[in-house]
Write a protein that holds these residues in place. Structure first.
Motif, mmCIF file in Angstrom:
data_model
loop_
_atom_site.group_PDB
_atom_site.id
_atom_site.type_symbol
_atom_site.label_atom_id
_atom_site.label_comp_id
_atom_site.label_asym_id
_atom_site.label_seq_id
_atom_site.Cartn_x
_atom_site.Cartn_y
_atom_site.Cartn_z
ATOM 1 N N HIS A 1 -42.530 -16.591 -46.200
ATOM 2 C CA HIS A 1 -43.432 -16.671 -47.362
ATOM 3 C C HIS A 1 -42.853 -17.579 -48.441
ATOM 4 O O HIS A 1 -43.567 -18.371 -49.054
ATOM 5 N N HIS A 2 -41.542 -17.470 -48.677
ATOM 6 C CA HIS A 2 -40.866 -18.364 -49.634
ATOM 7 C C HIS A 2 -41.058 -19.828 -49.227
ATOM 8 O O HIS A 2 -41.359 -20.690 -50.052
ATOM 9 N N ILE B 1 -38.181 -31.107 -54.062
ATOM 10 C CA ILE B 1 -37.824 -29.976 -53.197
ATOM 11 C C ILE B 1 -36.800 -29.079 -53.900
ATOM 12 O O ILE B 1 -36.909 -27.847 -53.880
ATOM 13 N N PHE B 2 -35.834 -29.694 -54.543
ATOM 14 C CA PHE B 2 -34.818 -28.931 -55.269
ATOM 15 C C PHE B 2 -35.475 -28.042 -56.334
ATOM 16 O O PHE B 2 -35.148 -26.852 -56.460
ATOM 17 N N ILE B 3 -36.414 -28.610 -57.075
ATOM 18 C CA ILE B 3 -37.060 -27.864 -58.155
ATOM 19 C C ILE B 3 -38.057 -26.836 -57.608
ATOM 20 O O ILE B 3 -38.075 -25.683 -58.050
ATOM 21 N N ALA B 4 -38.865 -27.251 -56.627
ATOM 22 C CA ALA B 4 -39.876 -26.333 -56.063
ATOM 23 C C ALA B 4 -39.204 -25.086 -55.491
ATOM 24 O O ALA B 4 -39.729 -23.972 -55.599
ATOM 25 N N ASP B 5 -38.028 -25.273 -54.904
ATOM 26 C CA ASP B 5 -37.273 -24.157 -54.329
ATOM 27 C C ASP B 5 -36.930 -23.123 -55.405
ATOM 28 O O ASP B 5 -36.921 -21.925 -55.165
ATOM 29 N N TYR B 6 -36.664 -23.615 -56.588
ATOM 30 C CA TYR B 6 -36.255 -22.734 -57.692
ATOM 31 C C TYR B 6 -37.455 -22.082 -58.391
ATOM 32 O O TYR B 6 -37.390 -20.913 -58.761
ATOM 33 N N LEU C 1 -42.885 -16.828 -55.845
ATOM 34 C CA LEU C 1 -42.349 -15.592 -55.262
ATOM 35 C C LEU C 1 -40.877 -15.372 -55.606
ATOM 36 O O LEU C 1 -40.336 -14.303 -55.357
ATOM 37 N N ARG C 2 -40.227 -16.391 -56.163
ATOM 38 C CA ARG C 2 -38.804 -16.289 -56.520
ATOM 39 C C ARG C 2 -38.622 -15.225 -57.599
ATOM 40 O O ARG C 2 -39.400 -15.147 -58.538
ATOM 41 N N LYS C 3 -37.582 -14.400 -57.436
ATOM 42 C CA LYS C 3 -37.366 -13.350 -58.442
ATOM 43 C C LYS C 3 -37.072 -14.010 -59.796
ATOM 44 O O LYS C 3 -36.540 -15.123 -59.846
ATOM 45 N N MET D 1 -37.211 -19.006 -66.611
ATOM 46 C CA MET D 1 -38.088 -19.382 -65.503
ATOM 47 C C MET D 1 -39.405 -19.988 -65.964
ATOM 48 O O MET D 1 -39.851 -21.008 -65.434
ATOM 49 N N ASP D 2 -40.035 -19.350 -66.952
ATOM 50 C CA ASP D 2 -41.361 -19.842 -67.335
ATOM 51 C C ASP D 2 -41.307 -21.211 -68.003
ATOM 52 O O ASP D 2 -42.187 -22.046 -67.802
#
Ligand code: DGI
Ligand code: FE
Ligand code: FE
Length: 196
Positions: free
Chosen positions: A18-19, A128-133, A137-139, A144-145
């Motif tokens: 899902h991640h 990709i580096f940023i989207a991963d973070y 669904l990332r805790k 974060m916002d």
């Protein structure tokens, strides 16, 4: 993409799958936002593939990762050997190339460097580096916002904030830092200052 999804569903846990999808769709949205050539959708297609495959080696045993590195002469450091999860990018790129015939170097680099980043990243690597973070669904992580918004406004500012927060987190936890993570941070601090 069918073959890729089948492989991922088999090799990854449900959560990781899902991640992965979540990263892929955020990467596509960012690729649309920063598309260098709006006459075609190649760039978004590349973001989709890189996003789907970025963690394809994440759920593999550490011994297996090291075995693949040894077998295919993928170079790793002592720190990567001790913290073999750090190798899931390099091993992931190997799988992308050999299982799925991905030969686009930009996609392979985006997978390879998605955990530590590296100095002088391409637009796709940054995405990709940023989207991963930032994927939804990332805790929750610090700021974060702000970072989620910044990602679609000023990609380099978002990158720098993620690097700073990651290094902070590792320091607080007393985790060993990969020199590449530190080098990436120093590089983007310097490039941000030279722009200002
Ligand atoms: O695979 P994901 O969990 O989706 O994300 P990732 O590949 O970015 O890995 C995230 C973890 O990697 C996060 O807990 C921070 C950690 N990390 C990033 N740079 C370093 C690092 N961990 C260590 N020990 N050293 C680093 O330099
Ligand atoms: Fe990862
Ligand atoms: Fe990931």
């Amino acid at each position: 993409m069918k073959k890729i999804k089948k492989y991922l569903k088999k090799e990854l846990t449900k959560e990781r799958y899902h991640h992965t999808e979540s990263v892929a769709y955020i990467a596509v949205a960012m690729a649309m936002r920063y598309n260098p050539d709006t006459t075609n959708s190649d760039f978004a297609d590349k973001a989709m593939i890189a996003g789907m495959l970025h963690d394809c080696a994440k759920c593999m045993d550490n011994e297996e990762k090291l075995r693949i590195c040894d077998k295919y002469k993928i170079v790793y450091s002592e720190l990567e050997k001790e913290n073999a999860f750090l190798l899931h990018g390099k091993v992931g790129a190997h799988i992308a190339k050999n299982e799925f015939d991905i030969d686009d170097e930009d996609i392979l680099n985006a997978i390879t460097w998605h955990t530590t980043g590296r100095p002088g990243m391409s637009l796709l690597e940054k995405i990709i580096f940023i989207a991963d973070y930032i994927e939804p669904l990332r805790k929750p992580l610090p700021e974060m916002d702000v970072i989620r918004q910044l990602a679609f406004v000023d990609i380099d500012a978002a990158l720098l904030k993620i690097l700073a927060n990651t290094l902070n987190y590792l320091e607080e936890k007393g985790e060993p830092m990969d020199p590449m993570t530190q080098e990436t941070y120093r590089y983007y601090i310097a490039s941000c200052e030279s722009k200002a």
